[in-house]
Design a protein around this motif. Structure first.
Motif, PDB file in Angstrom:
ATOM      1  N   LYS A 325       0.793  -1.324  -0.066  1.00  0.00           N
ATOM      2  CA  LYS A 325       0.008   0.044  -0.003  1.00  0.00           C
ATOM      3  C   LYS A 325       0.919   1.367  -0.060  1.00  0.00           C
ATOM      4  O   LYS A 325       1.994   1.265   0.630  1.00  0.00           O
ATOM      5  N   ASN A 326       0.343   2.269  -0.778  1.00  0.00           N
ATOM      6  CA  ASN A 326       1.189   3.729  -0.788  1.00  0.00           C
ATOM      7  C   ASN A 326       2.412   3.553  -1.535  1.00  0.00           C
ATOM      8  O   ASN A 326       3.403   4.242  -1.265  1.00  0.00           O
ATOM      9  N   THR A 327       2.729   2.611  -2.460  1.00  0.00           N
ATOM     10  CA  THR A 327       3.780   2.228  -3.235  1.00  0.00           C
ATOM     11  C   THR A 327       3.598   2.352  -4.728  1.00  0.00           C
ATOM     12  O   THR A 327       2.691   2.000  -5.281  1.00  0.00           O
ATOM     13  N   HIS A 328       4.469   3.417  -5.372  1.00  0.00           N
ATOM     14  CA  HIS A 328       4.263   3.678  -6.743  1.00  0.00           C
ATOM     15  C   HIS A 328       5.334   3.113  -7.672  1.00  0.00           C
ATOM     16  O   HIS A 328       6.717   3.453  -7.378  1.00  0.00           O
ATOM     17  N   LEU A 329       4.941   2.438  -8.565  1.00  0.00           N
ATOM     18  CA  LEU A 329       6.163   1.687  -9.544  1.00  0.00           C
ATOM     19  C   LEU A 329       5.947   2.326 -10.769  1.00  0.00           C
ATOM     20  O   LEU A 329       4.729   2.302 -11.408  1.00  0.00           O
ATOM     21  N   LEU A 330       7.154   2.603 -11.464  1.00  0.00           N
ATOM     22  CA  LEU A 330       6.924   3.076 -12.862  1.00  0.00           C
ATOM     23  C   LEU A 330       7.716   1.863 -13.648  1.00  0.00           C
ATOM     24  O   LEU A 330       8.798   1.565 -13.282  1.00  0.00           O
ATOM     25  N   ILE A 331       6.790   1.541 -14.826  1.00  0.00           N
ATOM     26  CA  ILE A 331       7.550   0.478 -15.731  1.00  0.00           C
ATOM     27  C   ILE A 331       7.803   1.262 -16.942  1.00  0.00           C
ATOM     28  O   ILE A 331       7.227   1.981 -17.511  1.00  0.00           O
ATOM     29  N   THR A 332       9.225   0.992 -17.308  1.00  0.00           N
ATOM     30  CA  THR A 332       9.823   1.803 -18.627  1.00  0.00           C
ATOM     31  C   THR A 332      10.410   0.759 -19.578  1.00  0.00           C
ATOM     32  O   THR A 332      10.310  -0.562 -19.413  1.00  0.00           O
ATOM     33  N   GLY A 333      10.608   1.316 -20.663  1.00  0.00           N
ATOM     34  CA  GLY A 333      11.343   0.483 -21.843  1.00  0.00           C
ATOM     35  C   GLY A 333      10.531   0.872 -23.135  1.00  0.00           C
ATOM     36  O   GLY A 333       9.442   1.582 -23.034  1.00  0.00           O
ATOM     37  N   PRO A 334      11.326   0.535 -24.280  1.00  0.00           N
ATOM     38  CA  PRO A 334      10.903   1.201 -25.419  1.00  0.00           C
ATOM     39  C   PRO A 334       9.625   0.645 -26.023  1.00  0.00           C
ATOM     40  O   PRO A 334       9.251  -0.423 -25.546  1.00  0.00           O
ATOM     41  N   ASN A 335       9.125   1.215 -27.133  1.00  0.00           N
ATOM     42  CA  ASN A 335       7.825   0.516 -27.767  1.00  0.00           C
ATOM     43  C   ASN A 335       8.065  -0.591 -28.064  1.00  0.00           C
ATOM     44  O   ASN A 335       9.206  -1.105 -28.794  1.00  0.00           O
ATOM     45  N   MET A 468       0.261   1.668  -7.062  1.00  0.00           N
ATOM     46  CA  MET A 468      -0.051   2.147  -8.392  1.00  0.00           C
ATOM     47  C   MET A 468       1.067   1.768  -9.420  1.00  0.00           C
ATOM     48  O   MET A 468       2.311   1.547  -8.795  1.00  0.00           O
ATOM     49  N   ILE A 469       0.613   1.572 -10.586  1.00  0.00           N
ATOM     50  CA  ILE A 469       1.730   1.000 -11.604  1.00  0.00           C
ATOM     51  C   ILE A 469       1.523   1.905 -12.731  1.00  0.00           C
ATOM     52  O   ILE A 469       0.420   2.372 -13.151  1.00  0.00           O
ATOM     53  N   LEU A 470       2.491   2.548 -13.072  1.00  0.00           N
ATOM     54  CA  LEU A 470       2.475   3.586 -14.230  1.00  0.00           C
ATOM     55  C   LEU A 470       3.408   3.451 -15.480  1.00  0.00           C
ATOM     56  O   LEU A 470       4.460   2.948 -15.231  1.00  0.00           O
TER      57      LEU A 470
END
Length: 491
Positions: A325-335, A468-470
């Motif tokens: 809870k209250n953890t935000h994850l950013l997923i990155t990578g090219p198209n 959250m996953i963004l």
């Protein structure tokens, strides 16, 4: 090939109006022109009618009144915002055959090879469109327009879903492009790189204002004009009040003074009518909060493994990513690497390498709006989201949330499929507020959204108290959001 004279007008709108139904004006007496080789930005608030203007140019729609003059030799092609559902199961070759049905297949494949090179996309001709990422589909949409060798290229939000490399490639292409372009975009930096003029569709007056210069120049011109008009109105207001006060004073004197009072009232009325109608800026959505689910004790998400696309092959990767809870994850990578595919497995819960605590309510924002039922009315969609959160149906509360996202009563019983892409985005955010998710998953949430709304959206996401996953390719947006962990699929 037709040779146009220098600075020849290729499109001219003269007092063009377009009404949707009997009582909804989208465009009112628009007059503007586009000359050969011009690169123009078409701007306006979500739902203002920008895509409608494109359809008028393409003769898909016809004006209610006024005239549209288009050079009869002009070839016009539009790169749409999103890939049509009917095309998703076509191969590359089948898709491009639709664009040029009369062309021999060997000639078609030559042209396909050229335009795919222009948009920097490597793809086998037998590959199914559904298998491409959102960013790759955006490149296909541009390639489908370019294969027609248009004299006028219409681009509708072309940077949506593109990664940084894709945006840079598209920007340079448009800088070098020798023909005419009209582009709808909310990306100021992108527009400033190549546009020489702006058509601004005012959501309130329904007029089209034409400006010289790039986006920054237009913003400055509008600000100066508004300040001048407001100053002029303030002076008029003081004069009006002085005449009204004097009229009231002389009206009680009787005799000839009543005639003086009458003239002063008439002067005040004349000054009132001469006040300038100050241009109203686009509205911005209200600041909002996405409440986190509060009816479960434990909220945990573990990603132990996932699959990516690498060198045209599926590759399984291991991970030790853990969210609470209250953890935000950013997923990155090219198209094309598999970000949207990973998000699909998270939402559907069908991957062996991913585990989520039972009872966690998932709220999602999808780049293709597959989180929405296009056959629902806006009202039905909001009621469903409210029910998911276990809330009693409170019409006043639902309408209050909708109002904050500029969703007025005129759209409440409109089917979602009939809304503009920007309006669908605002509906998606309003649903998240009503839904109160424990896990929030967002795939390119700035696509189609007016730039004025972005800071409010970033603030709401940053303050969200659930998991959250963004996924986002917009650095300026990501920088405004609290990010606790990053999962780079490429590394």
């Amino acid at each position: 090939m037709v040779k146009y004279r220098s600075l020849e007008t290729i499109i001219k709108f003269s007092q063009v109006s377009f009404d949707f139904g009997h009582d909804k004006t989208i465009i009112d007496e628009a007059s503007f022109s586009v000359r050969k080789s011009m690169k123009v930005a078409l701007m306006g608030q979500n739902g203002a009618g920008k895509s409608t203007l494109f359809k008028l140019i393409n003769h898909v729609l016809h004006p209610s009144s006024g005239t549209i003059s288009i050079n009869r030799h002009l070839v016009v092609a539009t790169a749409e915002q999103v890939m049509a559902a009917k095309n998703m199961d076509l191969t590359i070759q089948e898709y491009f055959s639709q664009q040029l049905p009369d062309l021999e297949q060997h000639e078609l494949l030559k042209k396909v090879s050229v335009v795919l090179g222009i948009v920097n996309l490597k793809a086998d001709r037998d590959k199914i469109i559904r298998l491409f990422s959102g960013g790759q589909q955006a490149r296909l949409l541009l390639a489908a327009a370019l294969i027609k060798d248009p004299d006028l290229l219409l681009l509708d939000e072309p940077t949506n879903n593109l990664d940084r490399a894709g945006i840079d490639h598209l920007t340079q292409f448009l800088v070098d492009y020798q023909k005419s372009v009209i582009v709808i975009s909310h990306d100021a930096d992108f527009l400033n790189a190549f546009t020489q003029g702006v058509l601004y569709l005012d959501n309130f007056t329904k007029k089209v204002e034409q400006y010289a210069g790039d986006y920054n120049d237009v913003v400055e011109q509008i600000a100066v004009r508004i300040e001048r008009e407001q100053r002029q109105n303030a002076q008029m207001e003081r004069g009006i009040q002085e005449n009204k006060d004097s009229a009231n004073f002389f009206a009680h004197k009787g005799g000839r003074m009543r005639l003086v009072a009458k003239k002063m009232r008439e002067k005040a009325e004349k000054m009132e009518s001469e006040k300038v109608a100050v241009r109203r800026e686009d509205k911005t959505i209200r600041a909002f909060t996405i409440p986190a689910q509060d009816d479960i004790l434990n909220e945990e998400l573990r990603i132990n493994s996932f699959t990516i696309m690498q060198h045209d092959a599926l590759v399984k990767k291991t991970s030790d990513t853990f969210l609470e809870k209250n953890t935000h994850l950013l997923i990155t990578g090219p198209n094309g690497i598999g970000k949207s595919t990973l998000i699909d497995t998270l939402i559907q819960g069908n991957s062996e390498g991913i585990s989520l605590s039972p009872g966690v309510r998932i709220g999602s924002y999808r780049q293709d709006f597959s989180n929405l039922d296009f056959n629902d009315t806006v009202h039905d969609s909001f009621v469903k989201a409210n029910k998911e959160a276990g809330g009693a149906i409170n019409e006043q509360y639902i309408r209050s949330i909708a109002s904050g996202f500029l969703i007025t009563s005129e759209y409440f019983y409109t089917k979602i499929g009939k809304l503009s892409e920007g309006q669908k985005g605002l509906v998606s955010f309003a649903r998240l507020v009503l839904q109160k998710p424990g896990l929030l998953i967002l795939d390119e949430p700035t696509n189609h959204i007016n730039f004025r709304h972005i800071p409010r959206i970033a603030e709401a996401l940053s303050n969200y108290k659930g998991m959250m996953i963004l996924v986002s390719h917009v650095p300026d947006f990501v920088y405004q959001i609290r990010i606790d962990k990053i999962l780079d699929l490429e590394k």
